[in-house]
Motif scaffolding. Structure first.
Motif, PDB file in Angstrom:
ATOM      1  N   ILE A  88       0.850  -1.200   0.000  1.00  0.00           N
ATOM      2  CA  ILE A  88       0.000   0.000   0.000  1.00  0.00           C
ATOM      3  C   ILE A  88       0.878   1.239   0.000  1.00  0.00           C
ATOM      4  O   ILE A  88       1.915   1.292   0.675  1.00  0.00           O
ATOM      5  CB  ILE A  88      -0.897   0.009   1.261  1.00  0.00           C
ATOM      6  CG1 ILE A  88      -1.880  -1.167   1.245  1.00  0.00           C
ATOM      7  CG2 ILE A  88      -1.649   1.318   1.405  1.00  0.00           C
ATOM      8  CD1 ILE A  88      -2.622  -1.339   2.555  1.00  0.00           C
ATOM      9  N   THR A  89       0.455   2.262  -0.747  1.00  0.00           N
ATOM     10  CA  THR A  89       0.980   3.610  -0.551  1.00  0.00           C
ATOM     11  C   THR A  89       0.012   4.333   0.383  1.00  0.00           C
ATOM     12  O   THR A  89      -1.179   4.419   0.101  1.00  0.00           O
ATOM     13  CB  THR A  89       1.106   4.360  -1.883  1.00  0.00           C
ATOM     14  OG1 THR A  89       2.109   3.713  -2.686  1.00  0.00           O
ATOM     15  CG2 THR A  89       1.533   5.800  -1.657  1.00  0.00           C
ATOM     16  N   VAL A  90       0.533   4.793   1.495  1.00  0.00           N
ATOM     17  CA  VAL A  90      -0.286   5.395   2.543  1.00  0.00           C
ATOM     18  C   VAL A  90      -0.210   6.914   2.430  1.00  0.00           C
ATOM     19  O   VAL A  90       0.879   7.488   2.331  1.00  0.00           O
ATOM     20  CB  VAL A  90       0.188   4.949   3.943  1.00  0.00           C
ATOM     21  CG1 VAL A  90      -0.719   5.528   5.025  1.00  0.00           C
ATOM     22  CG2 VAL A  90       0.223   3.429   4.046  1.00  0.00           C
ATOM     23  N   LEU A  91      -1.382   7.550   2.423  1.00  0.00           N
ATOM     24  CA  LEU A  91      -1.482   9.007   2.418  1.00  0.00           C
ATOM     25  C   LEU A  91      -1.881   9.460   3.810  1.00  0.00           C
ATOM     26  O   LEU A  91      -2.894   9.004   4.344  1.00  0.00           O
ATOM     27  CB  LEU A  91      -2.533   9.464   1.404  1.00  0.00           C
ATOM     28  CG  LEU A  91      -2.400   8.907  -0.015  1.00  0.00           C
ATOM     29  CD1 LEU A  91      -3.561   9.395  -0.880  1.00  0.00           C
ATOM     30  CD2 LEU A  91      -1.075   9.308  -0.627  1.00  0.00           C
ATOM     31  N   MET A  92      -1.096  10.363   4.384  1.00  0.00           N
ATOM     32  CA  MET A  92      -1.308  10.767   5.772  1.00  0.00           C
ATOM     33  C   MET A  92      -1.513  12.264   5.877  1.00  0.00           C
ATOM     34  O   MET A  92      -0.723  13.050   5.339  1.00  0.00           O
ATOM     35  CB  MET A  92      -0.114  10.341   6.627  1.00  0.00           C
ATOM     36  CG  MET A  92       0.069   8.845   6.742  1.00  0.00           C
ATOM     37  SD  MET A  92       1.659   8.418   7.490  1.00  0.00           S
ATOM     38  CE  MET A  92       2.773   8.821   6.137  1.00  0.00           C
ATOM     39  N   GLN A  93      -2.547  12.653   6.581  1.00  0.00           N
ATOM     40  CA  GLN A  93      -2.861  14.061   6.793  1.00  0.00           C
ATOM     41  C   GLN A  93      -1.816  14.706   7.699  1.00  0.00           C
ATOM     42  O   GLN A  93      -1.070  14.033   8.419  1.00  0.00           O
ATOM     43  CB  GLN A  93      -4.257  14.151   7.423  1.00  0.00           C
ATOM     44  CG  GLN A  93      -4.919  15.506   7.320  1.00  0.00           C
ATOM     45  CD  GLN A  93      -6.334  15.472   7.876  1.00  0.00           C
ATOM     46  OE1 GLN A  93      -6.746  14.527   8.523  1.00  0.00           O
ATOM     47  NE2 GLN A  93      -7.087  16.528   7.611  1.00  0.00           N
ATOM     48  N   ASN A  94      -1.748  16.032   7.610  1.00  0.00           N
ATOM     49  CA  ASN A  94      -0.928  16.840   8.528  1.00  0.00           C
ATOM     50  C   ASN A  94       0.552  16.443   8.494  1.00  0.00           C
ATOM     51  O   ASN A  94       1.171  16.205   9.532  1.00  0.00           O
ATOM     52  CB  ASN A  94      -1.488  16.762   9.949  1.00  0.00           C
ATOM     53  CG  ASN A  94      -2.868  17.366  10.054  1.00  0.00           C
ATOM     54  OD1 ASN A  94      -3.153  18.396   9.448  1.00  0.00           O
ATOM     55  ND2 ASN A  94      -3.752  16.708  10.786  1.00  0.00           N
ATOM     56  N   SER A  95       1.080  16.392   7.271  1.00  0.00           N
ATOM     57  CA  SER A  95       2.522  16.180   7.070  1.00  0.00           C
ATOM     58  C   SER A  95       3.018  14.892   7.716  1.00  0.00           C
ATOM     59  O   SER A  95       4.117  14.850   8.277  1.00  0.00           O
ATOM     60  CB  SER A  95       3.320  17.381   7.601  1.00  0.00           C
ATOM     61  OG  SER A  95       2.844  18.585   7.045  1.00  0.00           O
ATOM     62  N   GLY A  96       2.202  13.844   7.644  1.00  0.00           N
ATOM     63  CA  GLY A  96       2.628  12.550   8.160  1.00  0.00           C
ATOM     64  C   GLY A  96       2.497  12.380   9.650  1.00  0.00           C
ATOM     65  O   GLY A  96       3.118  11.479  10.234  1.00  0.00           O
TER      66      GLY A  96
END
Length: 236
Positions: A88-96
């Motif tokens: 998976i490529t994980v997208l994270m809010q607030n700069s990780g």
């Protein structure tokens, strides 16, 4: 112009190979946990699996196959399941921030009493040999599964509400640090767009001459994360 230089929208990315370690219930996968201020998204790039989620609305299972995009909001307890080499490529809010502190594992309540007790049960020693890091990662995963199963099988909403309260108390000492990350990340990105709109309304296009291109390679490969081995990028 605004000095924001991060990824679009103040997000961050990592590449995740979900653990294939079997748990006591026979399911292979990661450590159940919850974020308090960040949404998180999955872009499935390979393999097959699922994400189990638990919220005040109940328990669900979402299948994950290549091309699936799935996301969830703060307060969602989630457990990744690896059925066949799930990547998976994980997208994270607030700069990780989810990988930089905004995560509380579903440990049994006796480990949620204070930050020191929680940290002792969850910290992976960065300077330890890889074999020891794996042992600690597996042990904390299995401990979190104990608390997760208790929450999932609970009769009534109070155990989950109690976990929410305990999680909030654990992260409270770090909120100023989190707010600073948000100010220089997601808020700065939104304010930059607002300034650009203002300038376009005035007919001012001079900022377009300041366009830049940036690229970045992972800063670490195969790091032991909550859900699997991570390739991560240097963040804020």
């Amino acid at each position: 112009m605004n000095g924001y230089e991060g990824l679009p929208g103040g997000v961050a990315v990592s590449h995740l190979s979900v653990y294939d370690w079997p748990a006591t219930d026979g399911v292979c996968g990661g450590t159940p946990h919850m974020h308090l201020t960040c949404s998180e998204g999955y872009v499935v790039t390979g393999g097959r699996g699922a994400v189990q989620t638990l919220t005040a609305s109940g328990y669900e299972v979402t299948s994950l196959t290549p091309g699936t995009v799935a996301w969830f909001t703060p307060g969602t307890i989630h457990r990744l399941v690896n059925e066949d080499d799930l990547r998976i490529t994980v997208l994270m809010q607030n700069s990780g921030l989810p990988e930089a502190g905004d995560a509380v594992l579903t440990l049994p309540s006796r480990y949620l009493t204070d930050p020191e007790t929680y940290a002792a049960a969850t910290r992976i020693p960065a300077d330890a040999p890889e074999e020891e890091q794996e042992r600690v990662a597996r042990a904390r995963r299995d401990l979190a599964l104990e608390g997760y199963r208790a929450l999932r099988d609970a009769d009534g909403p109070e155990p989950l509400a109690a976990f929410h309260r305990a999680a909030a108390a654990l992260v409270r000492p770090r909120l100023a640090e989190w707010r600073a990350r948000w100010v220089r990340g997601a808020r700065a990105a939104a304010e930059a767009t607002g300034e650009q709109l203002d300038r376009l309304e005035r007919g001012d296009v001079t900022y377009l001459a300041d366009a830049v291109v940036r690229a970045r390679e992972p800063s670490a490969y195969g790091k032991f994360g909550m859900c699997g081995r991570l390739d991560v990028y240097q963040g804020d």
